[in-house]
Design a protein around this motif. Structure first.
Motif, short mmCIF file in Angstrom:
data_model
loop_
_atom_site.label_atom_id
_atom_site.label_comp_id
_atom_site.label_asym_id
_atom_site.label_seq_id
_atom_site.Cartn_x
_atom_site.Cartn_y
_atom_site.Cartn_z
N LEU A 130 0.83 -1.21 0.00
CA LEU A 130 0.00 0.00 0.00
C LEU A 130 0.87 1.26 0.00
CD1 LEU A 130 -2.68 -1.20 2.55
CD2 LEU A 130 -3.11 -0.67 0.14
N ILE A 131 1.95 1.22 0.75
CA ILE A 131 2.88 2.36 0.76
C ILE A 131 3.47 2.56 -0.63
CG2 ILE A 131 5.10 3.19 1.63
CD1 ILE A 131 4.42 1.84 4.30
N ALA A 132 3.90 1.46 -1.25
CA ALA A 132 4.54 1.54 -2.57
C ALA A 132 3.59 2.11 -3.62
CB ALA A 132 5.02 0.16 -2.99
N LYS A 133 2.28 1.82 -3.49
CA LYS A 133 1.30 2.29 -4.47
C LYS A 133 0.77 3.68 -4.17
CE LYS A 133 -1.45 -1.26 -4.07
NZ LYS A 133 -2.62 -2.16 -4.27
N SER A 134 1.11 4.23 -3.00
CA SER A 134 0.57 5.54 -2.62
C SER A 134 1.22 6.65 -3.44
CB SER A 134 0.81 5.79 -1.13
OG SER A 134 2.20 5.94 -0.86
N SER A 135 0.61 7.82 -3.43
CA SER A 135 1.12 8.94 -4.21
C SER A 135 2.46 9.44 -3.69
CB SER A 135 0.10 10.09 -4.23
OG SER A 135 -0.23 10.49 -2.91
N ASN A 136 2.68 9.31 -2.37
CA ASN A 136 3.95 9.74 -1.77
C ASN A 136 4.42 8.70 -0.76
OD1 ASN A 136 4.35 12.58 -2.85
ND2 ASN A 136 2.30 12.79 -1.96
N PRO A 137 5.10 7.65 -1.23
CA PRO A 137 5.54 6.56 -0.35
C PRO A 137 6.36 7.01 0.87
CG PRO A 137 5.80 5.93 -2.63
CD PRO A 137 5.45 7.37 -2.65
N LYS A 138 7.10 8.11 0.72
CA LYS A 138 7.94 8.58 1.82
C LYS A 138 7.13 9.17 2.97
CE LYS A 138 12.06 9.46 -1.00
NZ LYS A 138 13.05 10.48 -1.43
#
Length: 220
Positions: A130-138
């Motif tokens: 989910l983090i990897a697919k988010s608009s801002n993983p950081k």
């Protein structure tokens, strides 16, 4: 069976077992924990993954432990096993949280992104995806202790020995011939399109143990 027709059908954490019991699906390949309780209703193949339950928070969040959740809203997805670990943490550490529920994993993650929840408790591989697919993983990070180690198996109809034998043979073969290790490297330790985000997830102790001794054991 060269002419076997495969029909794909989407399910959620809440619908996957009812769909299996109704005969609407014959096999579920997802992030379904192989548990003793679920084995009363459905069957499972040899386990193909072992996840560790943790939590995702915003990158600037001070939350690091279950105790840090006291007085905060914490989300889990309806129909998953992770919710019980929040409750266990509440009781054991006298932590009082406001439990909220997402209809699916994306909905739960969105609650953290929007600030409606301080943390999302779930399997670490799901959180990383989910983090990897988010608009801002950081903007996000995975924190906290390992609340549980859980095996994933391919869910199949209960008491179908011939069907299970086929599933077991394939999954066990993938462990033994190195395919599982190659898949792990591809999806958890390499850039993933389209954003080329690398989750950089080292193999957990639980995963390595399953790799060394593949089995179909469920958790309590």
């Amino acid at each position: 069976m060269p002419n076997l027709k495969v029909e794909y059908k989407a399910v959620t954490s809440s619908t996957r077992i009812p769909e299996m019991l109704a005969g609407n699906i014959d096999m579920e390949c997802g992030t379904t924990t192989n548990s003793i309780q679920r084995q009363q209703q459905v069957g499972f193949s040899t386990n193909y993954y072992a996840t560790e339950v943790r939590m995702v928070v915003k990158a600037n969040s001070p939350i690091k432990t279950i105790a840090d959740l006291n007085g905060k809203a914490v989300v889990t997805t309806q129909g998953t096993t992770s919710d019980k670990y929040i409750k266990m943490g509440e009781k054991g550490q006298k932590v009082n949280v406001n439990n909220v529920y997402g209809k699916d994993h994306s909905d739960s993650f969105a609650m953290v992104a929007s600030g409606r929840a301080a943390a999302f408790v779930m399997d670490d591989n799901i959180l990383a995806g989910l983090i990897a697919k988010s608009s801002n993983p950081k903007d996000f990070k995975i924190v906290g202790p390992v609340l549980s180690s859980e095996p994933y198996g391919i869910m199949i109809p209960k008491d179908d020995a011939a069907y299970k034998a086929i599933a077991d043979r394939v999954v066990t073969g993938m462990w033994k011939n190195g395919q599982m290790a190659n898949l792990y490297k591809k999806w958890f330790q390499s850039p993933i399109a389209p954003k080329n985000v690398n989750m950089n997830m080292p193999m957990s102790t639980s995963y390595k143990a399953l790799m060394a001794k593949p089995n179909d054991a469920g958790i309590k």
